[in-house]
Enzyme design. Sequence first.
Site, mmCIF file in Angstrom:
data_model
loop_
_atom_site.group_PDB
_atom_site.id
_atom_site.type_symbol
_atom_site.label_atom_id
_atom_site.label_comp_id
_atom_site.label_asym_id
_atom_site.label_seq_id
_atom_site.Cartn_x
_atom_site.Cartn_y
_atom_site.Cartn_z
ATOM 1 N N ASP A 36 0.781 -1.424 0.083
ATOM 2 C CA ASP A 36 -0.136 -0.108 -0.006
ATOM 3 C C ASP A 36 0.760 1.437 0.049
ATOM 4 O O ASP A 36 1.832 1.366 0.592
ATOM 5 C CB ASP A 36 -0.873 -0.025 1.230
ATOM 6 C CG ASP A 36 -2.139 0.805 1.129
ATOM 7 O OD1 ASP A 36 -1.747 2.057 0.567
ATOM 8 O OD2 ASP A 36 -3.083 0.736 1.700
ATOM 9 N N THR A 72 -7.304 3.940 -1.069
ATOM 10 C CA THR A 72 -6.974 2.480 -0.831
ATOM 11 C C THR A 72 -7.756 1.296 -1.393
ATOM 12 O O THR A 72 -7.676 0.620 -2.078
ATOM 13 C CB THR A 72 -6.526 2.164 0.701
ATOM 14 O OG1 THR A 72 -5.643 2.829 1.138
ATOM 15 C CG2 THR A 72 -6.273 0.498 1.042
ATOM 16 N N ASN A 93 -13.057 4.986 0.887
ATOM 17 C CA ASN A 93 -12.495 4.053 1.980
ATOM 18 C C ASN A 93 -13.302 3.869 3.169
ATOM 19 O O ASN A 93 -13.588 2.862 3.624
ATOM 20 C CB ASN A 93 -11.291 4.806 2.501
ATOM 21 C CG ASN A 93 -10.026 4.471 1.771
ATOM 22 O OD1 ASN A 93 -10.193 3.364 0.869
ATOM 23 N ND2 ASN A 93 -8.894 4.841 2.277
ATOM 24 N N ASP A 196 2.520 2.775 3.221
ATOM 25 C CA ASP A 196 1.449 3.758 3.293
ATOM 26 C C ASP A 196 1.289 4.386 4.718
ATOM 27 O O ASP A 196 1.588 5.624 4.759
ATOM 28 C CB ASP A 196 0.055 3.143 2.953
ATOM 29 C CG ASP A 196 -1.003 4.189 3.014
ATOM 30 O OD1 ASP A 196 -1.149 4.880 1.938
ATOM 31 O OD2 ASP A 196 -1.863 4.012 3.826
ATOM 32 N N HIS A 200 2.090 8.326 5.608
ATOM 33 C CA HIS A 200 1.074 9.085 6.112
ATOM 34 C C HIS A 200 1.824 9.916 7.415
ATOM 35 O O HIS A 200 1.679 10.990 7.906
ATOM 36 C CB HIS A 200 -0.137 8.489 6.672
ATOM 37 C CG HIS A 200 -1.002 8.155 5.604
ATOM 38 N ND1 HIS A 200 -1.510 9.326 4.705
ATOM 39 C CD2 HIS A 200 -1.497 6.963 5.011
ATOM 40 C CE1 HIS A 200 -2.467 8.575 4.072
ATOM 41 N NE2 HIS A 200 -2.365 7.240 4.275
ATOM 42 N N ASP A 243 -1.650 0.542 -4.827
ATOM 43 C CA ASP A 243 -2.651 1.286 -5.189
ATOM 44 C C ASP A 243 -2.480 2.668 -5.452
ATOM 45 O O ASP A 243 -3.357 3.104 -6.416
ATOM 46 C CB ASP A 243 -3.900 1.021 -3.768
ATOM 47 C CG ASP A 243 -2.857 1.353 -2.627
ATOM 48 O OD1 ASP A 243 -1.884 1.684 -2.645
ATOM 49 O OD2 ASP A 243 -3.670 1.398 -1.517
ATOM 50 N N HIS A 244 -1.702 3.335 -4.910
ATOM 51 C CA HIS A 244 -1.337 4.707 -5.316
ATOM 52 C C HIS A 244 -0.066 5.072 -4.737
ATOM 53 O O HIS A 244 0.561 4.371 -3.979
ATOM 54 C CB HIS A 244 -2.718 5.351 -4.671
ATOM 55 C CG HIS A 244 -2.801 5.185 -3.146
ATOM 56 N ND1 HIS A 244 -1.640 5.547 -2.129
ATOM 57 C CD2 HIS A 244 -3.692 4.741 -2.322
ATOM 58 C CE1 HIS A 244 -2.074 5.107 -0.933
ATOM 59 N NE2 HIS A 244 -3.380 4.345 -1.037
ATOM 60 N N HIS A 350 -2.501 10.863 0.208
ATOM 61 C CA HIS A 350 -2.953 10.579 -1.174
ATOM 62 C C HIS A 350 -4.650 10.973 -1.376
ATOM 63 O O HIS A 350 -5.059 11.383 -0.442
ATOM 64 C CB HIS A 350 -2.670 9.072 -1.188
ATOM 65 C CG HIS A 350 -3.286 8.187 -0.388
ATOM 66 N ND1 HIS A 350 -4.481 7.604 -0.501
ATOM 67 C CD2 HIS A 350 -2.557 7.447 0.920
ATOM 68 C CE1 HIS A 350 -4.909 7.001 0.610
ATOM 69 N NE2 HIS A 350 -3.715 6.849 1.326
#
Length: 439
Positions: A36, A72, A93, A196, A200, A243-244, A350
Amino acid sequence: MGHSAVLLCVALAILPACVTGAPVQRQHKLLLVSFDGFRWNYDQDVDTPNLDSMAQEGVKAQYMTPAFVTMTSPCHFTLVTGKYIENHGVVHNMFYNTTSTVRLPYHATLGIQRWWDNGSIPIWITAQRQGLKTGSFFYPGGNVTYQGEAVTMSRKEGVLHNYKNETEWRGNVDTVMKWFLEEDVSLVTLYFGEPDSTGHKYGPESQERKDMVKQVDRTVGYLRDSIKRHHLSDSLNLIITSDHGMTTVNKKASDLVEFHKFSNFTFQDIQFELLDYGPIGMLIPKEGMLEKVYSVLKDAHPRLHVYKKEDFPKNFHYANNPRITPLLMYSDLGYVIHGRVNVQFNNGEHGFNNQDMDMKTIFRAVGPSFKAGLEVEPFESVHVYELMCQLLGIVPEPNDGNPGILRPMLRSGSASLLSSQHHLVALLVGILTCLAKVL
């Protein structure tokens, strides 16, 4: 009985046997791994020998463009359905109900069946209907049922799950290997919540993120060693993606997008709000207040882009879904939307425009079906589903992907192209469609 009715009866009798009967000959299994929030260039400022060797021995994309909105659950569901987000319906999400105003956080939403099972059939169920066993380990959407069918093997992460535990990561890999060997599973989707979480908390340019990418790379090495150790190298295709991406949050006070400070805006005009979740916002104004709220917000901040649902840019493939509210908005890269109070304090975020380079992500693939040492041009994540169906030799559900986009990365003759049985399925579906119009 008329000729049309006879044809209908024959088609209905044959179709189930074609779809649920013995699949075409398949030699290879498939493991899809998602890390992620792995931005496309995270391997450029960190030594990643295992990802590098994977690219040398297989296929690497310059980058992959995720679907919009770059969150996500929506982006992961695009990977396993081949649909843009407006077409698969997992638009956020968070589960939300605009009538009751209920909003549930990410982890709770993972278990809300009606959020996921809303008409689209993910690849696990499609494969199972064609004779294969599948597995999902922590992958978003993998622990609910679809039209009453569950994934053969599944694991769901806990609410307080520690994403960073490298020892647990290796245990998860070991479990997946057992699924392939002992349960004869043909497809597994394996999810890791890093980098991820670290991105963050500390930001994408932080040393903590760089250290986490090293952990990801070590895990890739452990995974590939496990594949070799279990003698699966010649029978298992491996795809590693995400995912991103991730970008740094702009926290300069004068630039903050704060609804509670906008002139002439009041939440008393709002019936439902979904704000304070990165750069995406949704609003339902009270009856008769749509034009007023829109006129107040459309020029409220230079970094905020507010649209009526029907005017939202079509190239995002996002707004044309019943779950999308009458007012929809997003902010520029690095700017998050604050609602009634400021409650977002992440250093990385994101959810932004999928054309922003910081939102792009990775794609690596290696295995008996993939060419070696090939770097391909960037592509959209919506095409990965068709690739996976080709690798498994299954007939895909209707989707937004193009089966020809990623086929050049496959070795000659390695793709499980549609057999005569599959062409028969397509023919019968066409017959049923035509008959439905005349009967």
